[in-house]
Design an enzyme around this catalytic site. Structure first.
Site, PDB file in Angstrom:
ATOM      1  N   GLU A 138       3.059   9.881 -11.750  1.00 29.25           N
ATOM      2  CA  GLU A 138       1.325   9.257 -12.128  1.00 29.25           C
ATOM      3  C   GLU A 138       0.445   9.811 -11.465  1.00 29.25           C
ATOM      4  O   GLU A 138      -0.129   9.678 -12.999  1.00 29.25           O
ATOM      5  CB  GLU A 138       1.192   7.764 -12.129  1.00 29.25           C
ATOM      6  CG  GLU A 138       1.615   7.330 -10.490  1.00 29.25           C
ATOM      7  CD  GLU A 138       1.413   6.387 -10.116  1.00 29.25           C
ATOM      8  OE1 GLU A 138       0.202   5.310 -11.092  1.00 29.25           O
ATOM      9  OE2 GLU A 138       2.563   5.664  -9.616  1.00 29.25           O
ATOM     10  N   SER A 192      -4.166  -1.263 -10.116  1.00 29.20           N
ATOM     11  CA  SER A 192      -4.126  -3.141  -9.413  1.00 29.20           C
ATOM     12  C   SER A 192      -5.198  -2.632  -7.854  1.00 29.20           C
ATOM     13  O   SER A 192      -5.376  -3.409  -7.089  1.00 29.20           O
ATOM     14  CB  SER A 192      -2.946  -3.246  -9.895  1.00 29.20           C
ATOM     15  OG  SER A 192      -2.639  -3.539 -10.724  1.00 29.20           O
ATOM     16  N   SER A 195      -6.436   4.782  -6.184  1.00 27.22           N
ATOM     17  CA  SER A 195      -5.939   6.230  -5.130  1.00 27.22           C
ATOM     18  C   SER A 195      -7.078   7.407  -5.706  1.00 27.22           C
ATOM     19  O   SER A 195      -7.769   6.740  -6.821  1.00 27.22           O
ATOM     20  CB  SER A 195      -5.007   7.074  -6.816  1.00 27.22           C
ATOM     21  OG  SER A 195      -3.341   6.437  -6.061  1.00 27.22           O
ATOM     22  N   ARG A 207      -4.084  14.035  -3.694  1.00 30.17           N
ATOM     23  CA  ARG A 207      -4.497  12.837  -3.545  1.00 30.17           C
ATOM     24  C   ARG A 207      -5.153  13.003  -2.377  1.00 30.17           C
ATOM     25  O   ARG A 207      -4.540  12.978  -1.000  1.00 30.17           O
ATOM     26  CB  ARG A 207      -2.973  11.641  -3.488  1.00 30.17           C
ATOM     27  CG  ARG A 207      -3.242  10.358  -3.527  1.00 30.17           C
ATOM     28  CD  ARG A 207      -2.317   9.681  -3.683  1.00 30.17           C
ATOM     29  NE  ARG A 207      -2.337   7.682  -3.667  1.00 30.17           N
ATOM     30  CZ  ARG A 207      -3.093   7.009  -2.657  1.00 30.17           C
ATOM     31  NH1 ARG A 207      -2.666   7.678  -1.323  1.00 30.17           N
ATOM     32  NH2 ARG A 207      -3.396   5.958  -1.992  1.00 30.17           N
TER      33      ARG A 207
END
Length: 370
Positions: A138, A192, A195, A207
Site C-alpha cells: 500500500e 483510519s 502513516s 515510512r
C-alpha cells in the site's frame, strides 16, 4: 475485449485500495475503442462500463466522485477517462456479489488491490466472485499513485494547493501550488490511522512513523460522544461547535500566555481537560464535543508531522487520505498549526484526489500481472 498488443492488459482496468473504513476504486474507461474492438466486445464488459459510467451512486452507499474524474488521459497507450469510486469497506461483499452477477470473472481480468483489505478479503473474492487478487504494497501504491496524478493535468486545474494567510481566518484562502519538482516531500496519509513517509525520489522513500490516532479515531470517538451516524454528520456537528468548551487552554492555567516558552494563551494545554468539571460537562454541547475531537486528532497529527519534517529536514508536507475529504476545517487547522509552530518554515500542502492515490497506484501495477 481482445487487445492486439499483448503488452496491454485486457479490459476492464481497475485499481482497488481496500482500507479499514473505505474502499477506493479507480476505473479506466477507454474512449478510443475501434469499430473492430467494439464488435468483439462481450456483453458483460459493456454492462460493467455502462453501469459504472452512467451512475453517480451505487446502491445506498457507493459514490462516484464525478468532480475528480480525469478526462482524456493516456494510460498504457490507450486514451480514456479515469473515474473514482468509493464505498464503505463493510459493503465489500455486496460489491463482490455485483461482480459475480455481472460475470466479471468470465473476462479473465486482473484485479490489482492494495490496503489491508486486499489480504483480509482475498478469500471472499475467490469464493464469492471467483476472482483472483494481485496484492500490492500500500505504501508503494500511495507514492506511485500520488506522483502519477500530480504528473497528469487535472483537466487544466491545479492538483496541489495550500492555504494562504493560514494564521488569519478571515483572509485565509485556497491557492494553487506548483509541485512540478516534488522532492523531497513528507507525505502524511490520514486514513483510519496515519502513516508518514519521507519521499526523496520516485524510487527512494521510507515510512518514517505513524499513529493509530487517525480518521477512524475521530469518527469512533464522535460516534460515542455524540451519537452521530456518519463521517459527514460528525464534520457537520464539529463545524458548529466550540472546542474551547471542552479543552483546557494555556490561558486557563496561566491566566494568559506562557511567555518563557513561547506558548500563546489560546494554545490547547489539555485536550478535553475541562471535562473533569461537572458543571462543564453539563454545559458542553454535542457540537462542542465533536469540534474538540476533531481539533484533538488534527493537532496530534500536525504535531507529529512537524517533528518528522524537522528530523528529516523536509520543509514541504503534503497531507492526503480520506480523513480530509470534505474536511476543510482540518485542512485549515493543519495549515495554521504548521505555519505557526514552524515560524513559517513549513508549508502544508493538499491534493484534490486526496484519498485515491493508493487505488491509482494499484491500477498502475496492472501491466506487471497481465
Amino acid at each position: 475485449m481482445k487487445i492486439k498488443d499483448a503488452k496491454k492488459p485486457s479490459f476492464p482496468w481497475f485499481g482497488m485500495d481496500i482500507g479499514g473504513t473505505l474502499v477506493k476504486l479507480s476505473y479506466f474507461e477507454p474512449i478510443d475503442i475501434t469499430a473492430e474492438e467494439e464488435q468483439e466486445e462481450v456483453e458483460s464488459l459493456k454492462s460493467i462500463r455502462k453501469y459504472l459510467t452512467s451512475n453517480v451512486a451505487y446502491g445506498s452507499t457507493g459514490i462516484r466522485d464525478v468532480h475528480l474524474e480525469l478526462k482524456d488521459l493516456t494510460l498504457f497507450g490507450r486514451r480514456g477517462n479515469l473515474h473514482f469510486i468509493r464505498f464503505p469497506t463493510q459493503d465489500l461483499p455486496t460489491f463482490i456479489q455485483m461482480g459475480r452477477d455481472k460475470n466479471f470473472s468470465t473476462l479473465h481480468t486482473v484485479l490489482c488491490a492494495t490496503g489491508g483489505g486486499a489480504y483480509k478479503f482475498e478469500k471472499d473474492f475467490r469464493t464469492i466472485g471467483n476472482l483472483h487478487l494481485h496484492k500490492l504494497d500500500e505504501l508503494d501504491c500511495l507514492v506511485k499513485g500520488l506522483l502519477y496524478i500530480d504528473s497528469v493535468s487535472f483537466n487544466g486545474q491545479a492538483e496541489c494547493y495550500y492555504f494562504a494567510n493560514a494564521s488569519e481566518p478571515e483572509r485565509c484562502q485556497k491557492m494553487p501550488f506548483n509541485l512540478d519538482d516534488p522532492y523531497p516531500l513528507l507525505v502524511v496519509n490520514i486514513g483510519s490511522g496515519v502513516s508518514i513517509l519521507a519521499v526523496h525520489s520516485k524510487d527512494n522513500y521510507k515510512r518514517v512513523t505513524g499513529t493509530s490516532l487517525g480518521g477512524g479515531t475521530f469518527l469512533g470517538l464522535c460516534s460515542l460522544l455524540t451519537g452521530c451516524e456518519s463521517f459527514e454528520e460528525a464534520l457537520e456537528m464539529a463545524s458548529k461547535g466550540d472546542s474551547t468548551q471542552a479543552d483546557k487552554l494555556v490561558r486557563d492555567i496561566y491566566g494568559g500566555d506562557y511567555e518563557r516558552f513561547g506558548l500563546p494563551g489560546w494554545a490547547v494545554a489539555s485536550s478535553f481537560g475541562n471535562m473533569i468539571y461537572k458543571e462543564k460537562r453539563e454545559s458542553v454541547s454535542k457540537e462542542d464535543l465533536a469540534r474538540a475531537t476533531l481539533v484533538t486528532i488534527t493537532n496530534n497529527i500536525g504535531s507529529i508531522a512537524r517533528m518528522c519534517a524537522v528530523n528529516e529536514k523536509i520543509n514541504r508536507v503534503v497531507f492526503v487520505g480520506n480523513f480530509l475529504r470534505v474536511n476543510t476545517l482540518s485542512m485549515k487547522l493543519l495549515a495554521y498549526a504548521l505555519d505557526y509552530w514552524s515560524k513559517g518554515q513549513l508549508k502544508a500542502l493538499f491534493l484534490e484526489h486526496e484519498g485515491y492515490f493508493g487505488a491509482v497506484g494499484a491500477l498502475l501495477g496492472l501491466p506487471n500481472f497481465s
